[in-house]
Enzyme design. Structure first.
Site, PDB file in Angstrom:
ATOM      1  N   LYS A   1     -12.065  -1.327   7.472  1.00 27.90           N
ATOM      2  CA  LYS A   1     -13.176  -0.944   6.595  1.00 27.90           C
ATOM      3  C   LYS A   1     -14.462  -1.726   6.907  1.00 27.90           C
ATOM      4  CE  LYS A   1     -10.204   0.476   2.741  1.00 27.90           C
ATOM      5  NZ  LYS A   1      -9.963   0.354   1.280  1.00 27.90           N
TER       6      LYS A   1
ATOM      7  N   PHE B   1     -14.263   3.753 -10.024  1.00 26.07           N
ATOM      8  CA  PHE B   1     -14.787   3.052  -8.856  1.00 26.07           C
ATOM      9  C   PHE B   1     -15.155   3.994  -7.704  1.00 26.07           C
ATOM     10  CE2 PHE B   1     -10.102   2.938  -8.663  1.00 26.07           C
ATOM     11  CZ  PHE B   1      -9.875   3.573  -7.456  1.00 26.07           C
TER      12      PHE B   1
ATOM     13  N   ARG C   1       1.942  -0.688   5.447  1.00 27.19           N
ATOM     14  CA  ARG C   1       1.647  -1.046   4.048  1.00 27.19           C
ATOM     15  C   ARG C   1       2.120  -2.478   3.763  1.00 27.19           C
ATOM     16  NH1 ARG C   1      -1.641   2.421   0.857  1.00 27.19           N
ATOM     17  NH2 ARG C   1      -0.585   1.580  -0.958  1.00 27.19           N
TER      18      ARG C   1
ATOM     19  N   THR D   1      -3.300  -3.841  -2.869  1.00 30.57           N
ATOM     20  CA  THR D   1      -4.697  -3.395  -2.962  1.00 30.57           C
ATOM     21  C   THR D   1      -5.597  -4.552  -3.397  1.00 30.57           C
ATOM     22  OG1 THR D   1      -3.804  -1.266  -3.677  1.00 30.57           O
ATOM     23  CG2 THR D   1      -6.186  -1.592  -3.927  1.00 30.57           C
TER      24      THR D   1
ATOM     25  N   ARG E   1      -4.735  -8.236   3.867  1.00 29.91           N
ATOM     26  CA  ARG E   1      -5.648  -8.353   2.714  1.00 29.91           C
ATOM     27  C   ARG E   1      -5.712  -9.777   2.188  1.00 29.91           C
ATOM     28  NH1 ARG E   1      -4.078  -2.411   0.244  1.00 29.91           N
ATOM     29  NH2 ARG E   1      -5.893  -1.285   1.070  1.00 29.91           N
TER      30      ARG E   1
ATOM     31  N   ASN F   1     -11.494  -4.373   0.605  1.00 34.73           N
ATOM     32  CA  ASN F   1     -10.185  -4.955   0.935  1.00 34.73           C
ATOM     33  C   ASN F   1      -9.778  -4.714   2.387  1.00 34.73           C
ATOM     34  OD1 ASN F   1      -9.592  -2.281   0.675  1.00 34.73           O
ATOM     35  ND2 ASN F   1      -8.172  -2.509  -1.035  1.00 34.73           N
TER      36      ASN F   1
ATOM     37  N   HIS G   1      -7.414   0.269   5.210  1.00 33.64           N
ATOM     38  CA  HIS G   1      -6.706   1.385   4.570  1.00 33.64           C
ATOM     39  C   HIS G   1      -5.438   1.652   5.357  1.00 33.64           C
ATOM     40  CE1 HIS G   1      -5.512   5.403   3.300  1.00 33.64           C
ATOM     41  NE2 HIS G   1      -5.443   5.714   4.588  1.00 33.64           N
TER      42      HIS G   1
HETATM   43  P1  ATP Z   1      -6.165   2.459   0.633  1.00 35.86           P
HETATM   44  O1  ATP Z   1      -5.944   3.889   0.163  1.00 35.86           O
HETATM   45  O2  ATP Z   1      -7.610   2.163   0.957  1.00 35.86           O
HETATM   46  O3  ATP Z   1      -5.225   2.075   1.721  1.00 35.86           O
HETATM   47  P2  ATP Z   1      -4.551   1.472  -1.517  1.00 35.86           P
HETATM   48  O4  ATP Z   1      -3.645   2.607  -1.190  1.00 35.86           O
HETATM   49  O5  ATP Z   1      -3.985   0.098  -1.513  1.00 35.86           O
HETATM   50  O6  ATP Z   1      -5.808   1.466  -0.570  1.00 35.86           O
HETATM   51  P3  ATP Z   1      -5.702   3.055  -3.628  1.00 35.86           P
HETATM   52  O7  ATP Z   1      -5.211   3.028  -5.027  1.00 35.86           O
HETATM   53  O8  ATP Z   1      -5.376   4.233  -2.773  1.00 35.86           O
HETATM   54  O9  ATP Z   1      -5.229   1.706  -2.936  1.00 35.86           O
HETATM   55  O10 ATP Z   1      -7.278   2.860  -3.692  1.00 35.86           O
HETATM   56  C1  ATP Z   1      -8.113   3.254  -2.622  1.00 35.86           C
HETATM   57  C2  ATP Z   1      -9.194   2.222  -2.452  1.00 35.86           C
HETATM   58  O11 ATP Z   1     -10.058   2.265  -3.587  1.00 35.86           O
HETATM   59  C3  ATP Z   1      -8.721   0.757  -2.399  1.00 35.86           C
HETATM   60  O12 ATP Z   1      -8.273   0.355  -1.141  1.00 35.86           O
HETATM   61  C4  ATP Z   1      -9.972   0.025  -2.815  1.00 35.86           C
HETATM   62  O13 ATP Z   1     -10.899  -0.049  -1.721  1.00 35.86           O
HETATM   63  C5  ATP Z   1     -10.553   0.974  -3.874  1.00 35.86           C
HETATM   64  N1  ATP Z   1     -10.085   0.571  -5.200  1.00 35.86           N
HETATM   65  C6  ATP Z   1      -8.861   0.788  -5.742  1.00 35.86           C
HETATM   66  N2  ATP Z   1      -8.772   0.291  -6.990  1.00 35.86           N
HETATM   67  C7  ATP Z   1      -9.988  -0.251  -7.258  1.00 35.86           C
HETATM   68  C8  ATP Z   1     -10.544  -0.911  -8.379  1.00 35.86           C
HETATM   69  N3  ATP Z   1      -9.838  -1.124  -9.491  1.00 35.86           N
HETATM   70  N4  ATP Z   1     -11.828  -1.334  -8.296  1.00 35.86           N
HETATM   71  C9  ATP Z   1     -12.572  -1.121  -7.177  1.00 35.86           C
HETATM   72  N5  ATP Z   1     -12.107  -0.495  -6.091  1.00 35.86           N
HETATM   73  C10 ATP Z   1     -10.832  -0.072  -6.105  1.00 35.86           C
HETATM   74 MG    MG Z   2      -4.354   4.617  -0.995  1.00 40.29          MG
END
Ligand code: ATP
Ligand code: MG
Length: 138
Positions: A9, A57, A85, A91, A102, A112, A115
């Protein structure tokens, strides 16, 4: 052998951490079989994170994901979705285990650093959004 989709990212590319992130990925045995550095358009980012469009968000996420280059990659290995993962960590970096990407590099729950696809089905959809079959070379 299975595949997953990875994004390094903007918070990580901005800090010149693409090699550091990929060193962790490669140390787990995952192989980078496709890679390019791009700037996501707003439309691409909105499509990619479409599942989150009702979340509070969402706008901040799209702004962050389009603010600087990203590196999109296909990773291949044993149980690739789950392996990646695991090495990414939670996350929220505060909850991520020691040694995960992370925990090592993320700035916050939003910025973070990486992805990773959350299922084989989504991996296939995400890979097809960015790569043709001919661009994936194992
Ligand atoms: P990714 O899909 O990016 O791999 P993830 O699967 O761990 O991450 P998701 O729940 O899919 O988490 O959220 C997608 C992305 O949205 C997160 O990686 C983060 O960048 C952002 N995000 C998620 N939760 C929050 C939050 N509470 N506040 C701000 N940003 C968030
Ligand atoms: Mg995700």
């Amino acid at each position: 052998m299975t595949r997953t989709f990875s994004i390094i990212k903007p918070d990580a590319t901005r800090r010149n951490l693409t090699g550091a992130v990929n060193a962790v990925i490669e140390a787990t045995g995952l192989r980078i079989v496709a890679q390019k550095r791009v700037i996501l358009s707003k439309a691409q980012a909105e499509q990619f994170y479409g599942a989150h469009k009702e979340r509070s968000f969402f706008n901040e996420l799209i702004a962050q994901m389009t603010a600087a280059p990203v590196v999109v990659q296909v990773l291949e290995g044993t149980d690739a979705v789950k392996s990646y993962r695991a090495i990414m960590g939670d996350t929220n970096p505060e909850q991520a285990p020691v040694g995960t990407i992370r925990k090592l590099f993320a700035l916050s729950i939003g910025e973070n650093s990486v992805h990773g696809s959350d299922s084989d089905e989504n991996a296939a959809i995400e890979i097809a959004q960015f790569f043709t079959d001919a661009e994936i070379v194992g």
